[in-house]
Design an enzyme around this catalytic site. Structure first.
Site, mmCIF file in Angstrom:
data_model
loop_
_atom_site.group_PDB
_atom_site.id
_atom_site.type_symbol
_atom_site.label_atom_id
_atom_site.label_comp_id
_atom_site.label_asym_id
_atom_site.label_seq_id
_atom_site.Cartn_x
_atom_site.Cartn_y
_atom_site.Cartn_z
ATOM 1 N N GLY A 180 39.474 35.529 32.275
ATOM 2 C CA GLY A 180 38.688 36.334 33.199
ATOM 3 C C GLY A 180 38.862 37.798 32.883
ATOM 4 O O GLY A 180 39.331 38.588 33.712
ATOM 5 N N CYS A 181 38.486 38.188 31.673
ATOM 6 C CA CYS A 181 38.850 39.505 31.119
ATOM 7 C C CYS A 181 38.016 40.663 31.635
ATOM 8 O O CYS A 181 38.280 41.814 31.291
ATOM 9 C CB CYS A 181 38.759 39.460 29.600
ATOM 10 S SG CYS A 181 37.087 39.122 28.978
ATOM 11 N N LEU A 203 32.970 34.425 31.768
ATOM 12 C CA LEU A 203 31.729 33.675 31.941
ATOM 13 C C LEU A 203 30.541 34.600 32.192
ATOM 14 O O LEU A 203 29.442 34.130 32.447
ATOM 15 C CB LEU A 203 31.872 32.685 33.103
ATOM 16 C CG LEU A 203 32.869 31.546 32.893
ATOM 17 C CD1 LEU A 203 32.953 30.665 34.137
ATOM 18 C CD2 LEU A 203 32.492 30.701 31.687
ATOM 19 N N CYS A 364 35.810 44.176 53.315
ATOM 20 C CA CYS A 364 36.963 43.750 52.513
ATOM 21 C C CYS A 364 38.127 44.714 52.657
ATOM 22 O O CYS A 364 39.285 44.283 52.715
ATOM 23 C CB CYS A 364 36.554 43.604 51.050
ATOM 24 S SG CYS A 364 35.577 42.123 50.728
#
Length: 404
Positions: A180-181, A203, A364
């Site tokens: 997940g770079c 992805l 958030c």
């Protein structure tokens, strides 16, 4: 009026001034501060706030049917979050949350195809959007504030340094897998500053394209490569694994397979560092608005849901750090930068998109500031002798990097 009854029960701390669609103004709470105001513009908005407020509030704000009145969106949400979290909650919301908790395994089923669609929903947005509110390195995860007054750039550099130190990159040429770079910032840092050889997997088509471009521009393409790949497709053992802000997208039904993959992908003396969002008060469910509009399939787990999967994978947990308010500080900076560049972002998308992102960033931030959300960093090894006897080496490595 059902909404009137619910609000009388809900608002116990501070004062909420609620303007109904017919112009009636009612006050709820203890008459003391903090004070916030909210206007509902349509009868539909009033009905929806009765039936499913955690989904409706965000949608109504996006559509202009709910507006802060005499205060900012952040101030309004702050008052609502404090009362929802500490005051027992809205009756309808309690039912919805309970149902979502029961169904979460189904909602978070995340086979490779669905995982890629979920990632595309958020991370394949116009690349310029993220440049307008993230730091220069495009770190889209919790920063690390040693003091609390750092700039966003300083705090994100500190985060990368903090994680690199925990990876024990004690000799040049160690091979690192970055799961997940993102846009490649961590991978490039590990290669440039720590002498590692890195493969970053993502992805996201947008992230992949920019990450490869950045590696070429930095002259690091011989030491850093990026691939469009699901973590489940990785087949080769490496010296180190790092994953930052990706575990929230794995899905609770896949935790065991994730940590088995981490174990299988580590060499016997390897070290992994997983950095993710969690919750302190036990298992729960993703906010329905956040799941629909921002992170489909996403979930921030309690550690009680994660650690059994670590144990079953046969991994040693060698260090666990909880970052309590760091993400609140990070989101505050993102929210400020988004506001400063709002006109440019609106030109990329539209007013409804801007409202969606404003609601996301404010909500958030408050989740980390007022409720049970936090970040955890988990260091894992296959063999108990892979690391020194004490943890002094981590602090010494980080201190040396700061002074270099």
């Amino acid at each position: 009026m059902l909404l009137d009854l619910f609000m009388r029960r809900l608002i116990r701390t501070g004062t909420l001034e609620l303007r109904y669609p017919d112009g009636t103004l009612r006050r709820y709470g203890n008459g003391q501060g903090p004070v916030a105001g909210m206007a509902l513009r349509t009868p539909r908005a009033e009905r929806r706030m009765v039936l499913n407020p955690t989904l409706a509030a965000g949608e109504l704000y996006m559509d202009g049917e709910l507006e802060p009145e005499g205060c900012s969106l952040y101030e309004l949400l702050d008052l609502l979050v404090v009362n929802l979290w500490y005051g027992g909650g809205h009756p309808a919301e309690q039912v919805v949350t309970a149902a979502r908790t029961l169904l979460r395994r189904l909602e978070q089923l995340n086979p490779a195809g669905r995982a890629r669609r979920n990632v595309a929903h958020h991370y394949d947005l116009n690349g310029r959007l993220y440049a307008l509110f993230l730091d220069r390195d495009r770190q889209y995860s919790c920063a690390y504030f040693r003091r609390g007054d750092e700039t966003l750039e300083e705090a994100q550099e500190a985060k990368k340094r903090h994680i690199a130190a925990k990876l024990r990159l004690n000799r040049p040429g160690l091979e690192v897998l970055d799961i997940g770079c993102g846009w490649g910032g961590m991978a490039l840092t590990l290669a440039r500053d720590w002498g590692a050889r890195v493969t970053g997997i993502t992805l996201s088509e947008e992230q992949l394209q920019l990450a490869r471009q950045r590696a070429a521009e930095a002259g690091l393409a011989d030491r850093v490569r990026f691939e469009l790949m699901d973590y489940r497709a990785w087949r080769r053992p490496v010296d180190r694994i790092v994953s930052i802000g990706m575990f929230e997208h794995v899905g609770i039904a896949h935790y065991r397979s994730f940590f088995r993959k981490v174990r299988d992908a580590l060499k016997p003396d390897g070290v992994a560092l997983i950095h993710a969002i969690g919750r302190q008060s036990g298992p729960g469910a993703t906010n329905p608005w956040l799941a629909k509009y921002i992170f489909p399939g996403g979930y921030s787990p309690a550690l009680s849901e994660v650690l059994p999967a670590v144990e079953k994978a046969g991994l040693w947990l060698t260090d666990l750090e909880i970052l309590r308010l760091h993400y609140a500080l990070t989101l505050r900076e993102w929210r400020r930068r988004f506001a400063a560049n709002r006109d440019a972002i609106q030109a990329l998308y539209d007013e409804r998109f801007c409202r969606m992102f404003e609601f996301y960033l404010a909500g958030c931030e408050l989740a980390f500031r007022r409720t049970d959300h936090m970040n955890w960093q988990m260091q894992l090894v296959r063999e108990k002798e892979a690391l020194p006897l004490t943890r002094d080496w981590m602090w010494e490595t980080e201190r040396a990097a700061v002074e270099a």
